[in-house]
Design a protein around this motif. Structure first.
Motif, PDB file in Angstrom:
ATOM      1  N   VAL A   1       0.817  -1.094  -0.035  1.00 48.92           N
ATOM      2  CA  VAL A   1       0.081  -0.174   0.046  1.00 48.92           C
ATOM      3  C   VAL A   1       0.981   1.133   0.100  1.00 48.92           C
ATOM      4  CG1 VAL A   1      -1.886   1.253   1.339  1.00 48.92           C
ATOM      5  CG2 VAL A   1      -2.044  -1.416   1.382  1.00 48.92           C
ATOM      6  N   VAL A   2       0.596   2.200  -0.894  1.00 48.72           N
ATOM      7  CA  VAL A   2       1.196   3.453  -1.181  1.00 48.72           C
ATOM      8  C   VAL A   2       0.425   4.527  -1.179  1.00 48.72           C
ATOM      9  CG1 VAL A   2       2.929   4.787  -2.652  1.00 48.72           C
ATOM     10  CG2 VAL A   2       3.041   2.032  -2.590  1.00 48.72           C
ATOM     11  N   TYR A   3       0.718   5.641  -0.192  1.00 52.03           N
ATOM     12  CA  TYR A   3       0.090   7.132  -0.102  1.00 52.03           C
ATOM     13  C   TYR A   3       1.044   8.077  -0.426  1.00 52.03           C
ATOM     14  CZ  TYR A   3       2.325   7.813   4.341  1.00 52.03           C
ATOM     15  OH  TYR A   3       3.336   7.945   5.281  1.00 52.03           O
ATOM     16  N   THR A   4       0.498   8.986  -1.066  1.00 50.81           N
ATOM     17  CA  THR A   4       1.546  10.180  -1.513  1.00 50.81           C
ATOM     18  C   THR A   4       1.281  11.295  -0.301  1.00 50.81           C
ATOM     19  OG1 THR A   4      -0.636  10.912  -2.800  1.00 50.81           O
ATOM     20  CG2 THR A   4       1.037   9.849  -3.876  1.00 50.81           C
ATOM     21  N   GLU A   5       2.409  11.821  -0.103  1.00 47.19           N
ATOM     22  CA  GLU A   5       2.433  12.944   0.905  1.00 47.19           C
ATOM     23  C   GLU A   5       2.328  14.133   0.397  1.00 47.19           C
ATOM     24  OE1 GLU A   5       6.310  11.963   2.293  1.00 47.19           O
ATOM     25  OE2 GLU A   5       5.423  11.195   4.265  1.00 47.19           O
TER      26      GLU A   5
ATOM     27  N   THR B   1      -4.406  10.712   5.454  1.00 46.19           N
ATOM     28  CA  THR B   1      -4.063   9.635   4.254  1.00 46.19           C
ATOM     29  C   THR B   1      -3.046   8.350   4.848  1.00 46.19           C
ATOM     30  OG1 THR B   1      -4.342  11.362   2.593  1.00 46.19           O
ATOM     31  CG2 THR B   1      -3.439   9.168   1.863  1.00 46.19           C
ATOM     32  N   SER B   2      -2.257   8.782   5.562  1.00 48.58           N
ATOM     33  CA  SER B   2      -1.191   7.902   6.254  1.00 48.58           C
ATOM     34  C   SER B   2      -1.857   6.908   6.967  1.00 48.58           C
ATOM     35  CB  SER B   2      -0.280   8.410   6.889  1.00 48.58           C
ATOM     36  OG  SER B   2       0.539   7.576   7.685  1.00 48.58           O
ATOM     37  N   MET B   3      -2.835   7.295   7.963  1.00 53.01           N
ATOM     38  CA  MET B   3      -3.601   6.506   8.689  1.00 53.01           C
ATOM     39  C   MET B   3      -4.652   5.776   8.008  1.00 53.01           C
ATOM     40  SD  MET B   3      -2.221   6.869  11.680  1.00 53.01           S
ATOM     41  CE  MET B   3      -3.316   5.716  12.664  1.00 53.01           C
ATOM     42  N   LEU B   4      -5.179   6.368   6.899  1.00 49.43           N
ATOM     43  CA  LEU B   4      -6.136   5.672   6.287  1.00 49.43           C
ATOM     44  C   LEU B   4      -5.549   4.540   5.506  1.00 49.43           C
ATOM     45  CD1 LEU B   4      -9.070   6.103   4.925  1.00 49.43           C
ATOM     46  CD2 LEU B   4      -7.886   6.944   3.124  1.00 49.43           C
ATOM     47  N   ALA B   5      -4.463   4.478   4.851  1.00 42.92           N
ATOM     48  CA  ALA B   5      -3.516   3.523   4.324  1.00 42.92           C
ATOM     49  C   ALA B   5      -2.981   2.463   5.379  1.00 42.92           C
ATOM     50  CB  ALA B   5      -2.243   3.916   3.760  1.00 42.92           C
TER      51      ALA B   5
ATOM     52  N   SER C   1       5.478   5.673   1.365  1.00 41.35           N
ATOM     53  CA  SER C   1       4.928   6.762   0.884  1.00 41.35           C
ATOM     54  C   SER C   1       5.800   7.402  -0.143  1.00 41.35           C
ATOM     55  CB  SER C   1       5.000   7.752   2.415  1.00 41.35           C
ATOM     56  OG  SER C   1       6.488   7.957   2.607  1.00 41.35           O
ATOM     57  N   LEU C   2       5.103   8.275  -0.809  1.00 43.42           N
ATOM     58  CA  LEU C   2       5.795   8.998  -2.061  1.00 43.42           C
ATOM     59  C   LEU C   2       5.593  10.445  -2.077  1.00 43.42           C
ATOM     60  CD1 LEU C   2       4.733   6.713  -5.159  1.00 43.42           C
ATOM     61  CD2 LEU C   2       7.042   7.067  -4.355  1.00 43.42           C
ATOM     62  N   PRO C   3       6.598  11.274  -2.092  1.00 41.81           N
ATOM     63  CA  PRO C   3       6.268  12.880  -2.033  1.00 41.81           C
ATOM     64  C   PRO C   3       5.206  13.267  -3.193  1.00 41.81           C
ATOM     65  CG  PRO C   3       8.356  12.489  -3.068  1.00 41.81           C
ATOM     66  CD  PRO C   3       7.808  11.100  -2.874  1.00 41.81           C
ATOM     67  N   TYR C   4       4.249  13.984  -2.950  1.00 37.67           N
ATOM     68  CA  TYR C   4       3.234  14.185  -3.855  1.00 37.67           C
ATOM     69  C   TYR C   4       3.713  15.382  -4.916  1.00 37.67           C
ATOM     70  CZ  TYR C   4      -1.239  15.769  -6.034  1.00 37.67           C
ATOM     71  OH  TYR C   4      -2.215  16.373  -6.823  1.00 37.67           O
ATOM     72  N   ASN C   5       3.444  15.044  -6.100  1.00 31.36           N
ATOM     73  CA  ASN C   5       3.846  16.076  -7.247  1.00 31.36           C
ATOM     74  C   ASN C   5       2.750  16.165  -8.303  1.00 31.36           C
ATOM     75  OD1 ASN C   5       4.969  17.231  -9.458  1.00 31.36           O
ATOM     76  ND2 ASN C   5       6.868  16.354  -9.163  1.00 31.36           N
TER      77      ASN C   5
ATOM     78  N   PHE D   1      -2.898   5.411  -2.648  1.00 33.95           N
ATOM     79  CA  PHE D   1      -4.017   6.326  -2.344  1.00 33.95           C
ATOM     80  C   PHE D   1      -3.462   7.923  -2.639  1.00 33.95           C
ATOM     81  CE2 PHE D   1      -5.074   2.914   0.798  1.00 33.95           C
ATOM     82  CZ  PHE D   1      -6.315   3.320   0.726  1.00 33.95           C
ATOM     83  N   ASP D   2      -4.134   8.547  -3.443  1.00 35.36           N
ATOM     84  CA  ASP D   2      -4.034   9.754  -3.775  1.00 35.36           C
ATOM     85  C   ASP D   2      -4.275  10.578  -2.148  1.00 35.36           C
ATOM     86  OD1 ASP D   2      -3.284  10.335  -6.061  1.00 35.36           O
ATOM     87  OD2 ASP D   2      -5.394  10.829  -6.889  1.00 35.36           O
TER      88      ASP D   2
END
Length: 313
Positions: A48-52, A62-66, A88-92, A118-119
């Motif tokens: 599972v990946v989420y963007t920061e 989003t972190s807790m959701l993931a 996690s990935l830095p959001y761009n 997750f966006d």
């Protein structure tokens, strides 16, 4: 689970004695099917990946959701805690995280069969609610409560490297979390809003569990039929199959393949095909059914073949 009772065994044996050909025995099972999402995640590794985002609260949410989402997947599919990795990935804003190539690259980096991304969650305005007294409060510090409401929407992308559609699945949804914060009734509005941050993240974790429900296996009650003849090995295999000990039952049917009776040989091969199907090895089930049909096609063959072909699609 339905078990073979002693009286039922007597009936089974008597019907076999009165018949020259094979007799039929029904096994009732709860079968695992793909989730409502259309994805079959059983026995697959997942990440599972989420963007920061730059904003703190949406990123924490989003972190807790993931995290709640990953935890629930582990529970649903019987995987050890922590086996569904969270990254996690830095959001761009210019990046296309949902593109198939992007998800494939992420999947290769984390080494899983399936990747979810997750966006950043989109959060609405927080309503903190009125400060009200708690009936029968256990302490002064928790004698008052504020129940807030925070609407949110989420977008989730999924790529399954083993799915024949070879596409990105997109899921969207909106809901509202209702965090609660307790106080002695003297907190300022700023203090109450500050307390809500932690409470919101706790609710986000629970929301992640709710999101995961769409990816849980669906279970359906089904009936399958086995064939047998009037001798101890066939009876013993039936008893094992009725206990869902499919590997042990298949071992007995394997020992019967040396029979010169082509019908008995085909029936044993058909039963082995059923056992492979129950154990989740669908391609092997098809091979055994093909072999049974080549020797002497039994009347139950077409029904099992339809089920096998449906799983192979």
């Amino acid at each position: 689970m339905k078990r073979l009772s002693a009286s039922l065994l007597v009936c089974v044996f008597m019907s076999a004695v009165l018949s020259c050909g094979p007799s039929q025995f029904a096994v009732h099972v709860e079968m695992r099917h793909p989730s409502k999402s259309g994805l079959d995640l059983f026995a697959k590794t997942m990440a599972v990946v989420y963007t920061e985002d730059e904003e703190t609260l949406p990123t924490e949410f989003t972190s807790m959701l993931a995290d709640g989402f990953a935890y629930s997947l582990e529970q649903e599919y019987g995987q050890p805690e922590g086996s569904v990795g969270i990254y996690s990935l830095p959001y761009n804003s210019s990046a296309r995280y949902s593109a198939k190539d992007s998800l494939i690259n992420i999947l290769l980096d984390v080494g899983s069969d399936v990747v979810f991304l997750f966006d950043p969650a989109e959060l609405g305005g927080l309503s903190t609610g009125a400060t009200t007294r708690v009936p029968s409060a256990h302490s002064v510090d928790s004698s008052y409560v504020n129940e807030g409401r925070l609407p949110f929407s989420v977008k989730l992308y999924a790529y399954d490297s083993m799915n024949k559609e070879d596409k990105v699945f997109v899921f969207t949804g909106s809901s509202t979390v209702s965090p609660r914060v307790y106080s002695d009734g003297k907190d300022s509005r700023e203090e109450i809003v500050s307390k809500f941050t932690g409470a919101i993240c706790d609710e986000a974790w629970k929301a992640g569990k709710v999101v995961s429900e769409s990816f849980a296996s669906e279970w359906k009650h089904e009936q399958y039929s086995l064939l047998y003849f009037e001798s101890d090995p066939w009876y013993k295999a039936l008893i094992l199959a009725d206990r869902y000990e499919w590997k042990a039952a298949a071992d007995i049917w394997m020992s019967l393949l040396s029979s010169r009776d082509i019908m008995k040989k085909a029936c044993a091969e058909y039963n082995i095909a059923v056992s492979c199907y129950m154990l989740g090895d669908i391609p092997l089930a098809k091979k055994w059914l093909d072999l049974a049909d080549s020797h002497n096609k039994v009347y139950l063959s077409d029904g099992l073949r339809k089920r096998i072909e449906a799983r192979l699609k």
